[in-house]
Design an enzyme around this catalytic site. Sequence first.
Site, short mmCIF file in Angstrom:
data_model
loop_
_atom_site.label_atom_id
_atom_site.label_comp_id
_atom_site.label_asym_id
_atom_site.label_seq_id
_atom_site.Cartn_x
_atom_site.Cartn_y
_atom_site.Cartn_z
N ASP A 107 0.82 -1.22 0.00
CA ASP A 107 0.00 0.00 0.00
C ASP A 107 0.85 1.27 0.00
OD1 ASP A 107 -2.37 1.40 -0.03
OD2 ASP A 107 -2.66 1.31 2.13
N ASN A 149 -10.66 -3.24 -5.23
CA ASN A 149 -9.90 -2.28 -6.04
C ASN A 149 -10.50 -2.01 -7.42
OD1 ASN A 149 -6.72 -3.27 -4.59
ND2 ASN A 149 -7.94 -1.47 -4.12
C1 IPE Z 1 -5.33 -2.72 0.17
O1 IPE Z 1 -5.03 -1.39 -0.08
C2 IPE Z 1 -5.29 -3.52 -1.08
C3 IPE Z 1 -3.99 -3.62 -1.73
C4 IPE Z 1 -2.88 -3.07 -1.36
C5 IPE Z 1 -3.99 -4.44 -2.90
P1 IPE Z 1 -6.17 -0.32 -0.36
O2 IPE Z 1 -5.47 0.96 -0.63
O3 IPE Z 1 -7.08 -0.81 -1.43
O4 IPE Z 1 -6.96 -0.32 1.01
P2 IPE Z 1 -7.87 0.79 1.65
O5 IPE Z 1 -8.84 1.24 0.60
O6 IPE Z 1 -6.98 1.91 2.08
O7 IPE Z 1 -8.50 0.12 2.83
C1 IPE Z 2 -1.63 0.06 -3.31
O1 IPE Z 2 -1.37 1.42 -3.38
C2 IPE Z 2 -1.83 -0.56 -4.67
C3 IPE Z 2 -3.19 -1.07 -4.88
C4 IPE Z 2 -4.18 -1.04 -4.02
C5 IPE Z 2 -3.44 -1.66 -6.18
P1 IPE Z 2 -2.56 2.45 -3.43
O2 IPE Z 2 -2.91 2.71 -4.85
O3 IPE Z 2 -3.69 2.02 -2.57
O4 IPE Z 2 -1.84 3.71 -2.83
P2 IPE Z 2 -2.52 4.82 -1.90
O5 IPE Z 2 -3.11 4.11 -0.73
O6 IPE Z 2 -3.56 5.50 -2.74
O7 IPE Z 2 -1.40 5.71 -1.54
MG MG Z 3 -4.12 2.34 -0.62
#
Ligand code: IPE
Ligand code: IPE
Ligand code: MG
Length: 245
Positions: A25, A73
């Site tokens: 993340d 996602n």
């Molecule tokens: C969790 O991260 C899923 C992945 C890293 C694949 P998210 O960014 O989707 O989670 P939330 O929305 O902050 O809970």
């Molecule tokens: C994790 O990074 C990757 C996926 C969930 C696919 P994010 O895209 O959630 O990154 P932030 O949380 O917006 O910084």
């Molecule tokens: Mg995220």
Amino acid sequence: MGIFNRKKAAPAARPVPRHVAIVLDGNGRWAQKRGLPRTAGHAAGSENFRRIATYCRDIGMDYLTVYAFSTENWKRSAEEVSAIMGLLKKYLLEALEKMERDHIRLQFFGDLHRLPQELQDLAARTWETSQRYTGFQANICLNYGGRDEIVRAARAFAARCAAGEARPEELTEAGFSDLLYSRGIPDPDLIIRPSGELRLSNFLLWQAAYSEFYFTDVLWPDFTPRDLERAIADFNGRSRRFGGV
Ligand code: IPE
Ligand code: IPE
Ligand code: MG
């Protein structure tokens, strides 16, 4: 960092947990901080997965499970989703090409049917090739949700009961575990979530029953082997009681 500053990697914190899981993340925020599109963060995150997976293999870990794309996602823009799928394709093509050299076996947790056909085929080929090798394995969670995984397992068991092949009272925790994507793989000892969020976001709900948690504000693309060492050292200082004394 110039080549003159390059230091030898610090010795691994010992013992090394057998199975570490990481929520990848913070890619979006990493990009935002640099004035780049979110997709640039995903590209940097994907490169970092390569670096950390190699490191995990080198220190003697057995399994690394990473959360790469959740069942939630899909709510993101079509542009972002397709950029992530493109990066996965690129990663799998390279992984296939280098598997013989790198010895990083790959398995996938999640419902791959919703992914582009090309990616499904690549995942199947990667998994097949992986079976020829032994040793370190990385599990990549794609279109994965912990609740979805549990519901699928419940359905599979119910179907066996309906077919007269099993009886409800025979179901055990071990038997249920065998119906999950992670069948045969020990539960994660340590679950790491970078980027400052203090939640699981539907990751490994069943398997996390007795995992230790480690949270850090570092964004995933910035997460280094040093950060992993810190997490492992912290983990090694804890007392895991599993309900005992
Ligand atoms: C969790 O991260 C899923 C992945 C890293 C694949 P998210 O960014 O989707 O989670 P939330 O929305 O902050 O809970
Ligand atoms: C994790 O990074 C990757 C996926 C969930 C696919 P994010 O895209 O959630 O990154 P932030 O949380 O917006 O910084
Ligand atoms: Mg995220």
